[in-house]
Write an enzyme that holds these catalytic residues in place. Structure first.
Site, PDB file in Angstrom:
ATOM      1  CG  MET A  76      -1.920  -0.824  -4.665  1.00 35.27           C
ATOM      2  SD  MET A  76      -3.266  -2.010  -4.840  1.00 35.27           S
ATOM      3  CE  MET A  76      -2.570  -3.150  -6.037  1.00 35.27           C
ATOM      4  CG  HIS A  77      -2.255   1.057  -9.581  1.00 28.63           C
ATOM      5  ND1 HIS A  77      -2.372  -0.294  -9.839  1.00 28.63           N
ATOM      6  CD2 HIS A  77      -3.396   1.414  -8.932  1.00 28.63           C
ATOM      7  CE1 HIS A  77      -3.538  -0.725  -9.367  1.00 28.63           C
ATOM      8  NE2 HIS A  77      -4.171   0.285  -8.815  1.00 28.63           N
ATOM      9  CG  ASP A 232      -3.547   1.413  -0.957  1.00 28.19           C
ATOM     10  OD1 ASP A 232      -3.908   0.482  -1.715  1.00 28.19           O
ATOM     11  OD2 ASP A 232      -3.651   2.614  -1.283  1.00 28.19           O
TER      12      ASP A 232
END
Length: 472
Positions: A76-77, A232
């Site tokens: 992520m991110h 995830d």
């Protein structure tokens, strides 16, 4: 047959799931992380695509041709910025990058309702402050940005040509209205962007497009639907059947996550708890996140001079409690939200050996997960499932059960993690019935709390406040 593709930090993992719910094949292609400056963590998005193709083509061709749908999951991110021709403008800034602390404070100043909108603090690992950092330090790059994508969604673009994302992954950007499950104009405007820079949003089980014919031909499969997928951890939850309120698991991957499913948003930003949308409609979840879990073990094994992680774990099993370790090798999120926190050993004597240091590293991660457990406010004695590569260690699993004072259970195939959930989302997107896809795996070995670690946890908990501000 359904294909799950997980865009991880250390590797791309692929998994084929049969209609009987059994894993038919798996493959993996490694990735590397660049750290050009302190606190920086970057990857070349082109490496994701190259490794994805390698990991797909390493699956048996006779099984690939039977694939009926594909799902994606990913780290992520990560801020992946593209220009007018969808070319990559700079290396992606990853989830464990800590350069944007000042930009987090600026975003919170610009949008006083930021925590109400996003249900979270704005943290250095999140996507939005990274775009402010680019605007301030690389203005020419920022001016050229036409699209911002998360890692798995860059791979999707190469697969289907679609600019799309899902609610769970978008929730970690600091641009999403978590309750409304939509982009927030206020948060986007505060970073000099608008919805036209963002991918279209879908629920994780919805199809976003079809595999491009040229890619399908190269992969030896039909042009099948591709699901929106999930971040995830939400994908791992799907693989574990963790969608009902109170369902919980711990992921011991590169980072560590304590995950709890909810039927409505339950934010707790003061404790740096993440409150995100789940991969299924009308579901949310909370996470306590530590930035170095299995990464701590990998580092400690190298530091201790062990030939392998397995050798390091064997040495730890025969070691006795002694030194303490703070596992803040890349800063920390829950509960400290401190990108500049650093790791530290304490209590070392002339008798301390390499095995003792490995044991301390494992215990430090277990105590950091106990911090997450406390921040989430989760009590009781229900079993918490363990997934991720680190979950295979019985010694570590027992230590976590002791630290949490709560039973934990290994899950057969738990190291498949997010790729399994991604494949299941791909199945749903291709029309498979949910009852046939979403099931809970049988728990493996259960570890009941056996050792009282409360005194050691109390001593360990005093280390961070004592060392706060001491940086490398």
């Amino acid at each position: 047959m359904w294909l799950g593709i997980d865009i991880g930090t250390s590797s791309i993992k692929t998994l084929l799931l049969g209609s009987d719910g059994a894993i038919a094949a798996q493959a993996e292609a490694p990735l590397t992380v660049s750290r050009p400056q302190p606190l920086w963590s970057e990857q070349d998005p082109e490496d994701w695509w190259t490794a994805t193709e390698r990991a797909v083509l390493d699956l048996p061709p006779e099984l690939r041709k039977t694939v009926g749908g594909i799902g994606l999951s990913g780290q992520m991110h990560g801020a992946t910025v593209l220009g007018a021709d969808d070319s990559v403008l700079r290396p992606a800034i990853l989830w464990n990058d800590g350069r944007s602390t000042a930009q987090c404070e600026e975003l919170m100043r610009r949008v006083l309702a930021a925590t109400e909108i996003t249900a979270n603090l704005v943290m250095p690992g999140f996507t939005a402050p990274k775009l402010l950092w680019i605007a301030e330090h690389e203005p020419d790059v920022f001016a050229a940005i036409r699209t911002v994508l998360l890692p798995k969604d860059f791979v999707r673009l190469r697969m289907t040509g679609d600019k799309a994302s899902d609610m769970s992954d978008a929730a970690g950007t600091s641009w999403l209205d978590i309750a409304g499950r939509a982009w927030s104009d206020a948060m986007l405007d505060a970073t000099g962007l608008s919805e036209r820079h963002m991918p279209r949003l879908y629920e994780g089980c919805e199809p976003t497009g079809m595999l491009r014919p040229a890619v399908a031909d190269r992969w030896g499969m039909e042009a099948v639907p591709v699901a929106a997928g999930a971040g995830d951890n939400a994908a791992s939850a799907i693989g574990l059947g963790a969608a009902d309120p109170g369902d919980a698991f711990i992921s011991l991957g590169t980072s560590g996550v304590f995950f709890v499913a909810d039927e409505s948003p339950r934010p707790n930003p003061d404790a740096a708890v993440h409150c995100y949308c789940h991969a299924l409609p009308e579901r949310w979840h909370r996470m306590g996140v530590i930035l170095s879990a299995a990464a701590t073990l990998d580092w400690a094994a190298r530091f201790g001079g062990f030939a392998s992680v397995a050798e390091a774990l064997a040495a730890a099993e025969s070691a006795k409690a002694g030194p303490y370790f703070l596992p803040y090798l890349s800063g920390e999120r829950t509960p400290h939200n401190d990108a500049e926190a650093t790791g530290a050993f304490a209590g070392i004597t002339a008798d301390t050996g390499p095995g003792d240091l490995i044991r301390a590293a494992l215990e430090g991660v277990a105590f950091a997960l106990a911090d997450c457990h406390n921040a989430l406010g989760e009590a009781g004695d229900t079993v918490v499932h363990l997934v991720g590569g680190g979950s295979r260690s019985d010694h570590w699993a027992q230590m976590i059960a002791d630290a949490l004072r709560r039973p934990v259970a290994q899950v057969a195939g738990g190291d498949a993690g997010a790729a399994l959930g991604a494949a299941q989302l791909g199945a749903l997107a291709s029309g498979a019935p949910p009852d046939a896809i979403l099931s809970r795996p049988d728990p493996g070995k259960v570890f009941e709390p056996e050792n009282d670690l409360s005194d050691r946890y109390a001593a360990w908990s005093r280390l961070y406040p004592a060392l706060k501000g001491v940086h490398a």
